[in-house]
Enzyme design. Structure first.
Site, PDB file in Angstrom:
ATOM      1  N   ASP A   2      51.695  47.794  43.535  1.00  0.00           N
ATOM      2  CA  ASP A   2      51.608  46.631  42.658  1.00  0.00           C
ATOM      3  C   ASP A   2      52.746  46.709  41.649  1.00  0.00           C
ATOM      4  OD1 ASP A   2      50.760  44.341  41.521  1.00  0.00           O
ATOM      5  OD2 ASP A   2      48.991  45.194  40.550  1.00  0.00           O
ATOM      6  N   CYS A  20       6.717  35.160  19.113  1.00  0.00           N
ATOM      7  CA  CYS A  20       7.617  34.445  20.027  1.00  0.00           C
ATOM      8  C   CYS A  20       7.187  34.756  21.460  1.00  0.00           C
ATOM      9  CB  CYS A  20       9.050  34.900  19.799  1.00  0.00           C
ATOM     10  SG  CYS A  20      10.242  34.147  20.924  1.00  0.00           S
ATOM     11  N   GLU A  40      50.415  52.089  51.543  1.00  0.00           N
ATOM     12  CA  GLU A  40      49.851  51.610  50.276  1.00  0.00           C
ATOM     13  C   GLU A  40      50.632  50.378  49.835  1.00  0.00           C
ATOM     14  OE1 GLU A  40      48.634  55.955  48.382  1.00  0.00           O
ATOM     15  OE2 GLU A  40      50.626  55.130  48.053  1.00  0.00           O
ATOM     16  N   LYS A  41      49.910  49.407  49.312  1.00  0.00           N
ATOM     17  CA  LYS A  41      50.595  48.214  48.803  1.00  0.00           C
ATOM     18  C   LYS A  41      50.800  48.376  47.305  1.00  0.00           C
ATOM     19  CE  LYS A  41      50.500  43.224  48.655  1.00  0.00           C
ATOM     20  NZ  LYS A  41      50.660  43.128  47.192  1.00  0.00           N
ATOM     21  N   CYS A  72      15.909  30.650  17.298  1.00  0.00           N
ATOM     22  CA  CYS A  72      15.500  31.079  18.627  1.00  0.00           C
ATOM     23  C   CYS A  72      15.196  29.865  19.507  1.00  0.00           C
ATOM     24  CB  CYS A  72      14.260  31.964  18.505  1.00  0.00           C
ATOM     25  SG  CYS A  72      13.512  32.399  20.093  1.00  0.00           S
ATOM     26  N   CYS A 118      11.149  30.014  20.262  1.00  0.00           N
ATOM     27  CA  CYS A 118      10.122  29.773  19.246  1.00  0.00           C
ATOM     28  C   CYS A 118      10.643  29.039  18.006  1.00  0.00           C
ATOM     29  CB  CYS A 118       9.495  31.094  18.820  1.00  0.00           C
ATOM     30  SG  CYS A 118      10.629  32.129  17.878  1.00  0.00           S
ATOM     31  N   LYS A 147      44.023  43.339  50.959  1.00  0.00           N
ATOM     32  CA  LYS A 147      43.826  43.487  49.515  1.00  0.00           C
ATOM     33  C   LYS A 147      42.433  43.994  49.171  1.00  0.00           C
ATOM     34  CE  LYS A 147      46.723  40.416  47.301  1.00  0.00           C
ATOM     35  NZ  LYS A 147      47.376  40.481  46.017  1.00  0.00           N
ATOM     36  N   TYR A 161      60.000  50.653  51.211  1.00  0.00           N
ATOM     37  CA  TYR A 161      59.191  50.512  52.417  1.00  0.00           C
ATOM     38  C   TYR A 161      59.885  49.739  53.524  1.00  0.00           C
ATOM     39  CZ  TYR A 161      58.247  46.430  49.553  1.00  0.00           C
ATOM     40  OH  TYR A 161      58.385  45.349  48.728  1.00  0.00           O
ATOM     41  N   CYS A 168      15.715  37.649  17.811  1.00  0.00           N
ATOM     42  CA  CYS A 168      14.556  36.937  17.298  1.00  0.00           C
ATOM     43  C   CYS A 168      13.549  38.010  16.912  1.00  0.00           C
ATOM     44  CB  CYS A 168      13.955  36.012  18.360  1.00  0.00           C
ATOM     45  SG  CYS A 168      12.372  35.311  17.832  1.00  0.00           S
TER      46      CYS A 168
HETATM   47  N1  LIG Z   1      48.343  36.799  36.980  1.00  0.00           N
HETATM   48  C1  LIG Z   1      49.069  35.766  37.336  1.00  0.00           C
HETATM   49  O1  LIG Z   1      49.210  34.801  36.607  1.00  0.00           O
HETATM   50  C2  LIG Z   1      49.758  35.771  38.668  1.00  0.00           C
HETATM   51  C3  LIG Z   1      50.605  34.733  39.035  1.00  0.00           C
HETATM   52  C4  LIG Z   1      51.220  34.773  40.276  1.00  0.00           C
HETATM   53  C5  LIG Z   1      51.001  35.842  41.136  1.00  0.00           C
HETATM   54  N2  LIG Z   1      50.187  36.838  40.753  1.00  0.00           N
HETATM   55  C6  LIG Z   1      49.902  37.960  41.656  1.00  0.00           C
HETATM   56  O2  LIG Z   1      51.013  38.240  42.478  1.00  0.00           O
HETATM   57  C7  LIG Z   1      50.581  38.543  43.781  1.00  0.00           C
HETATM   58  C8  LIG Z   1      51.135  37.571  44.777  1.00  0.00           C
HETATM   59  O3  LIG Z   1      52.468  37.772  44.811  1.00  0.00           O
HETATM   60  P1  LIG Z   1      53.340  37.914  46.106  1.00  0.00           P
HETATM   61  O4  LIG Z   1      53.547  36.612  46.757  1.00  0.00           O
HETATM   62  O5  LIG Z   1      54.534  38.672  45.653  1.00  0.00           O
HETATM   63  O6  LIG Z   1      52.551  38.712  47.170  1.00  0.00           O
HETATM   64  P2  LIG Z   1      52.001  40.154  47.097  1.00  0.00           P
HETATM   65  O7  LIG Z   1      52.607  40.885  45.982  1.00  0.00           O
HETATM   66  O8  LIG Z   1      50.541  40.055  47.112  1.00  0.00           O
HETATM   67  O9  LIG Z   1      52.485  40.771  48.493  1.00  0.00           O
HETATM   68  C9  LIG Z   1      53.815  40.839  48.980  1.00  0.00           C
HETATM   69  C10 LIG Z   1      54.617  41.890  48.300  1.00  0.00           C
HETATM   70  O10 LIG Z   1      54.022  43.135  48.363  1.00  0.00           O
HETATM   71  C11 LIG Z   1      55.001  44.085  48.033  1.00  0.00           C
HETATM   72  N3  LIG Z   1      54.711  45.358  48.677  1.00  0.00           N
HETATM   73  C12 LIG Z   1      54.168  46.417  48.045  1.00  0.00           C
HETATM   74  N4  LIG Z   1      54.013  47.440  48.867  1.00  0.00           N
HETATM   75  C13 LIG Z   1      54.451  47.049  50.070  1.00  0.00           C
HETATM   76  C14 LIG Z   1      54.532  47.688  51.321  1.00  0.00           C
HETATM   77  N5  LIG Z   1      54.117  48.943  51.498  1.00  0.00           N
HETATM   78  N6  LIG Z   1      55.015  46.982  52.359  1.00  0.00           N
HETATM   79  C15 LIG Z   1      55.408  45.707  52.195  1.00  0.00           C
HETATM   80  N7  LIG Z   1      55.357  45.051  51.018  1.00  0.00           N
HETATM   81  C16 LIG Z   1      54.883  45.719  49.962  1.00  0.00           C
HETATM   82  C17 LIG Z   1      56.308  43.477  48.395  1.00  0.00           C
HETATM   83  O11 LIG Z   1      57.028  43.329  47.213  1.00  0.00           O
HETATM   84  C18 LIG Z   1      55.947  42.136  48.947  1.00  0.00           C
HETATM   85  O12 LIG Z   1      56.852  41.157  48.585  1.00  0.00           O
HETATM   86  C19 LIG Z   1      49.080  38.475  43.758  1.00  0.00           C
HETATM   87  O13 LIG Z   1      48.545  39.763  43.534  1.00  0.00           O
HETATM   88  C20 LIG Z   1      48.800  37.597  42.557  1.00  0.00           C
HETATM   89  O14 LIG Z   1      47.541  37.882  41.993  1.00  0.00           O
HETATM   90  C21 LIG Z   1      49.575  36.820  39.551  1.00  0.00           C
HETATM   91 ZN   LIG Z   2      11.798  33.572  19.317  1.00  0.00          ZN
END
Ligand SMILES: NC(=O)c1ccc[n+]([C@@H]2O[C@H](COP(=O)([O-])OP(=O)(O)OC[C@H]3O[C@@H](n4cnc5c(N)ncnc54)[C@H](O)[C@@H]3O)[C@@H](O)[C@H]2O)c1
Ligand SMILES: [Zn+2]
Length: 667
Positions: free
Chosen positions: A136, A427, A133-134, A406, A409, A316, A231, A422
């Site tokens: 956030d 109309c 899982e990535k 509107c 009409c 993603k 990770y 409206c």
């Molecule tokens: N809203 C805004 O203004 C804004 C501005 C800049 C960046 N962002 C967001 O930040 C993200 C880009 O940032 P980024 O360069 O850090 O890249 P990223 O966060 O998309 O991907 C890389 C990061 O993922 C993380 N990660 C989470 N789970 C992981 C796993 N299982 N294995 C490996 N890595 C894992 C690590 O921290 C790694 O550095 C995007 O989602 C972007 O939308 C948003």
């Molecule tokens: Zn109208």
């Protein structure tokens, strides 16, 4: 737009920027985008993003498309890290990940790995993947020395980060001691679990931003509610695979995101799984999956570019959204009289379609967006619905104001709650709406929106009665219509006659007067049009299921359409009272699911044969009509429990036939 090759994008193969191919307009746009990428990164990594990730990604993607080698894209994190915290240097720089957003791109990544590995002995990449899982959250490096936690540094720009050790030490999942000796750098993500967010920070909506804020508070307050999941471990040569690496992290007492060994096909299935529900059920937010080549040896062979490994990608979750510029804001009057704001934007390709019009929902939404001509906005298109303006990404113009008249009409508009309307009965938009409603209610499938529009525009149809006075030549004379279609259409509406009372009432399209309501009235004893037309508001209001608002709408609506109704009746388009006799007399029916014919037509069939249509499955229901009588839907289950018979549309027709014949034989 062409997808840029993940690996060469930053390697200088494309020479758009600065090269002869870049025209002045592009250069300006590129500079503008690059500046914005940097500004938003700085804000984001400080925990105060001004725009959504989807909007940010759209800007970054556009920059990548126009200038794949732009130096900004090669950077990690934010260079302008302004911090009160002590800065610390990572011994081994922290990187980021390249991303893919769909199956094809993921497959292309696998193919590219295979290509790069062509000369190496290795097992097929698509069979030897690892997926996690990535998370956030906020990347963090945690350092242990001889089993003791000594340091925790944020990713920062990859090289320099902030030393927030005191806060990280208090977070869940960060052991103070581990049994591994020597020097160890483990990497993970600081997250705020949704359950912790709910419990400790009610009202907060972004766990990521909250976690970023908590991580960096000087007083350390709230850090104890954050969690770190790990990770990665830097340079631990004896670990052969990602799988072993995760196992090893867990053995040391570190929590990890959910992960496992996988084939390419399984990754894709898992991704769909997450996208369609598993993700929403998690106690933390993820923004995708990370897919790795499982073998760390192979990962080393693949190497990395701009601190992004070639042997792993962020897969993603797609957000089909793009940034575009507002050219104008229109206020369309719809069939119900409701005025809907629409943004006309510079054409952008979204999920396979060119988009130029995007809904702004209502006047309240326009106000809260503060949208104006010239603004850059994020336009989304989810599950093929109408494109929608999500947010203003860059404010450029003055905010649009709702109109007072509107656009169709010219009549003065009235405000009702969040909507403006409206109310002019003549109309053109409203006339079209009423005709459309009539056609819909009687179930004349041959008639399309366009035909109605043409007839109304030609002044041939102003009210329902006009439909019955149309001649073949009226329709045949219209653009792109012929005699054959004309005849079909006219036959169809005539075949629907006579209309039963509930269908007639529904066809009028009076506000709040749907088929259910019409039936309710009929079963409450208002069995003729006369009775209903002369009923007082107060007497209707006491009918169970009706209430004062609906009663008022009915009385007001019928009065407003008085002349139209009179003209219909005078012309013989008179609703028939339900047959108390007939093959289906004293039987009840209910429809569920989609049928082969419009609901209105089926209702008509039942009612004109003396049956009654119910809106739901109750004990008094005799027949539930559905496409598949063995269905396991809740309605079907309920019907079985009550002993209701489940039949198809065809069986309904047979039933009518049989009962008609039986009655004939008796008589
Ligand atoms: N809203 C805004 O203004 C804004 C501005 C800049 C960046 N962002 C967001 O930040 C993200 C880009 O940032 P980024 O360069 O850090 O890249 P990223 O966060 O998309 O991907 C890389 C990061 O993922 C993380 N990660 C989470 N789970 C992981 C796993 N299982 N294995 C490996 N890595 C894992 C690590 O921290 C790694 O550095 C995007 O989602 C972007 O939308 C948003
Ligand atoms: Zn109208």
């Amino acid at each position: 737009m062409k997808q840029v090759d993940l690996f060469e994008a930053h390697a200088g193969k494309h020479t758009l920027q600065g090269g002869v191919e870049t025209d002045a307009a592009h250069r300006e746009r590129i500079d503008d985008l690059a500046q914005r990428v940097e500004r938003h990164r700085a804000l984001y990594y400080a925990g105060n993003p001004e725009i959504s990730d989807a909007a940010y990604d759209a800007i970054e993607d556009e920059l990548r498309a126009l200038s794949p080698t732009h130096p900004v894209l090669a950077r990690v994190g934010s260079a302008s890290l302004v911090t009160e915290w002590e800065k610390a240097r990572h011994e081994i720089p922290m990187g980021s990940l390249n991303k893919v957003v769909n199956e094809d791109e993921l497959r292309a990544w696998v193919a590219r790995c295979e290509e790069l590995l062509a000369k190496e002995a290795h097992s097929p990449v698509e069979r030897e993947l690892f997926v996690a899982e990535k998370l956030d959250g906020i990347s963090i490096e945690v350092l242990y020395k001889d089993g003791k936690l000594v340091d925790a540094i944020t990713r920062g720009d990859g090289e320099w980060g902030e030393r927030i050790t005191a806060n990280v030490a208090r977070m869940k999942g960060v052991p103070a001691r581990i049994r591994e000796r020597g020097h160890l750098s483990v990497r993970g993500e600081i997250i705020l679990r949704l359950s912790d967010m709910k419990r400790h920070f009610p009202g907060v909506t972004s766990p990521r931003n909250m976690a970023a804020g908590l991580s960096k508070r000087f007083d350390g307050q709230g850090a104890e509610h954050c969690t770190v999941l790990f990770y990665d471990v830097a340079e631990h040569a004896e670990i052969p695979t990602c799988r072993k690496r995760f196992d090893w992290l867990r053995e040391l007492g570190f929590g990890t995101p959910q992960a496992g060994h996988s084939t390419l096909d399984d990754v894709i299935e898992l991704y769909r799984n997450y996208a369609s529900g598993r993700r929403a059920a998690l106690d933390y937010e993820i923004d995708g999956l990370v897919v790795y080549v499982d073998s760390l040896h192979v990962q080393t062979l693949l190497g990395d570019l701009n601190r992004r490994p070639r042997g792993a990608v962020a897969f993603k979750f797609a957000s089909p959204a793009k940034v575009s510029k507002v050219l104008s804001v229109l206020w369309d009057t719809g069939p119900s009289g409701r005025v809907t704001p629409v943004a006309i934007v510079e054409p952008v390709e979204l999920a396979g379609a060119m988009v130029q019009r995007a809904s702004l929902h209502n006047a309240a939404h326009v106000r809260s967006l503060g949208i104006g001509v010239g603004d850059e906005v994020l336009v989304s298109r989810r599950n093929d619905v109408i494109p929608y303006v999500e947010e203003v990404v860059e404010k450029r113009g003055t905010s649009a104001q709702p109109p007072t008249t509107c656009s169709v009409c010219g009549a003065s508009l009235v405000t009702e709650g969040e909507y403006i309307l409206c109310r002019n009965n003549s109309c053109r938009a409203l006339i079209e709406g009423r005709i459309h409603n009539w056609i819909d209610a009687i179930g004349a499938l041959e008639w399309g929106d366009k035909l109605i529009e043409q007839l109304v525009a030609a002044g041939l149809v102003r009210e329902p009665l006009d439909l019955y006075n149309l001649q073949v030549k009226d329709i045949a004379g219209l653009e792109r219509r012929g005699e054959k279609i004309a005849k079909k259409c006219l036959d169809q509406i005539k075949n629907r006659l006579p209309l039963t009372l509930p269908v007639f009432l529904t066809a009028l399209g009076i506000e709040g007067f749907a088929l259910q309501t019409a039936r309710l009235l009929v079963s409450a004893g208002y069995g003729t049009l006369d009775k209903i037309r002369t009923a007082k508001e107060a007497e209707l209001a006491v009918i169970p299921g009706l209430g004062t608002i609906k009663a008022a709408n009915i009385v007001r609506g019928l009065a407003a359409r008085k002349d139209e109704i009179d003209r219909l009746i005078a012309a013989g388009i008179e609703p028939v009272t339900l047959a108390a006799e007939g093959p289906l007399a004293s039987l009840t029916f209910c429809f569920t699911g989609s049928g082969t014919r419009p609901r209105g037509e089926l209702t008509q069939l039942v009612e004109s044969n003396g049956g009654r249509v119910l809106g739901s499955v109750t004990k008094e229901l005799n027949y539930l009509i559905l496409a598949d009588p063995s269905s396991a839907s809740s309605k079907a289950e309920k019907a079985r429990k009550y002993g209701t018979k489940l039949i198809t549309e065809e069986q309904l027709e047979q039933l009518i036939e049989e009962r008609r014949n039986a009655a004939g034989n008796e008589g």
